[in-house]
Design an enzyme around this catalytic site. Structure first.
Site, PDB file in Angstrom:
ATOM      1  N   ARG A  45       0.827  -1.197   0.000  1.00  0.00           N
ATOM      2  CA  ARG A  45       0.000   0.000   0.000  1.00  0.00           C
ATOM      3  C   ARG A  45       0.860   1.244   0.000  1.00  0.00           C
ATOM      4  NH1 ARG A  45      -5.210   0.977   1.260  1.00  0.00           N
ATOM      5  NH2 ARG A  45      -4.359   2.886   0.425  1.00  0.00           N
TER       6      ARG A  45
ATOM      7  N   ARG B 191       2.198   4.003 -16.636  1.00  0.00           N
ATOM      8  CA  ARG B 191       2.292   3.426 -17.977  1.00  0.00           C
ATOM      9  C   ARG B 191       3.486   3.992 -18.745  1.00  0.00           C
ATOM     10  NH1 ARG B 191       0.549  -0.395 -18.471  1.00  0.00           N
ATOM     11  NH2 ARG B 191      -1.657  -0.097 -18.289  1.00  0.00           N
TER      12      ARG B 191
ATOM     13  N   CYS C 142      -7.639   2.435 -12.590  1.00  0.00           N
ATOM     14  CA  CYS C 142      -7.936   3.599 -11.757  1.00  0.00           C
ATOM     15  C   CYS C 142      -9.387   3.521 -11.279  1.00  0.00           C
ATOM     16  CB  CYS C 142      -7.767   4.902 -12.539  1.00  0.00           C
ATOM     17  SG  CYS C 142      -6.079   5.295 -12.975  1.00  0.00           S
TER      18      CYS C 142
ATOM     19  N   GLU D  43     -11.923   6.723  -4.898  1.00  0.00           N
ATOM     20  CA  GLU D  43     -11.919   6.324  -3.492  1.00  0.00           C
ATOM     21  C   GLU D  43     -13.326   6.545  -2.922  1.00  0.00           C
ATOM     22  OE1 GLU D  43     -10.265   4.616  -0.310  1.00  0.00           O
ATOM     23  OE2 GLU D  43      -9.109   5.021  -2.116  1.00  0.00           O
TER      24      GLU D  43
ATOM     25  N   ARG E 231      -3.937   6.899  -3.995  1.00  0.00           N
ATOM     26  CA  ARG E 231      -3.565   5.688  -3.270  1.00  0.00           C
ATOM     27  C   ARG E 231      -3.200   4.600  -4.275  1.00  0.00           C
ATOM     28  NH1 ARG E 231      -7.853   8.013  -0.365  1.00  0.00           N
ATOM     29  NH2 ARG E 231      -7.649   7.992   1.910  1.00  0.00           N
TER      30      ARG E 231
ATOM     31  N   TYR F 286       3.792   6.014   2.745  1.00  0.00           N
ATOM     32  CA  TYR F 286       2.819   7.095   2.885  1.00  0.00           C
ATOM     33  C   TYR F 286       3.581   8.412   2.898  1.00  0.00           C
ATOM     34  CZ  TYR F 286      -0.588   3.523   3.735  1.00  0.00           C
ATOM     35  OH  TYR F 286      -1.407   2.434   3.582  1.00  0.00           O
TER      36      TYR F 286
ATOM     37  N   ARG G 141      -1.993   6.351   7.815  1.00  0.00           N
ATOM     38  CA  ARG G 141      -1.392   5.215   8.535  1.00  0.00           C
ATOM     39  C   ARG G 141      -0.128   5.673   9.232  1.00  0.00           C
ATOM     40  NH1 ARG G 141      -2.807  -0.176   7.513  1.00  0.00           N
ATOM     41  NH2 ARG G 141      -1.533  -0.413   9.392  1.00  0.00           N
TER      42      ARG G 141
END
Length: 122
Positions: free
Chosen positions: A7, A63, A75, A78, A90, A108, A116
């Site tokens: 992540r 890409r 894509c 969220e 993200r 992050y 987080r």
């Protein structure tokens, strides 16, 4: 070898094409470097953005990176939770690896460290 999810998240200051593409590339670069992975190790990458980022598809940045032309990318928006972090990109990078779950480094950056703090590095 197992499939692991890595992540990461990053924020941008403005809803403009170049900052979105640059932030996406920076985030992916940091994930790849921290986890010592190669494009051919990648199963796929899911990219999400908050609803306030609609100037471009962030996957365009991935890409255009050398070696990433054949990596499956998608894509999505969220979930729009009230009061959630704005202007956020993200990534969920699915990778074939021998690393254990505890050895995976999640990244992050910027204001996304708030998402987080237990995983964000200062």
């Amino acid at each position: 070898m197992s499939v692991r999810g890595i992540r990461g998240a990053i924020t941008v200051d403005v809803n403009e094409e170049q900052p979105i593409l640059e932030a996406t590339a920076e985030l992916l670069h940091d994930i790849v470097k921290a986890n010592a992975i190669l494009p051919e190790d990648i199963c796929s990458v899911l990219v999400t953005v908050t609803g306030d980022l609609d100037a471009t598809f962030p996957a365009r940045a991935i890409r255009s990176m050398e070696g990433w032309e054949l990596v499956p990318l998608m894509c999505a928006l969220e979930v729009p939770v009230k009061g959630s972090l704005e202007k956020c990109i993200r990534l969920m990078v699915l990778v074939n690896t021998d690393k254990s779950q505890k050895d995976i480094e999640h990244i992050y950056l910027g204001h996304a460290q708030k998402l987080r703090p237990d995983l964000a590095k200062a």
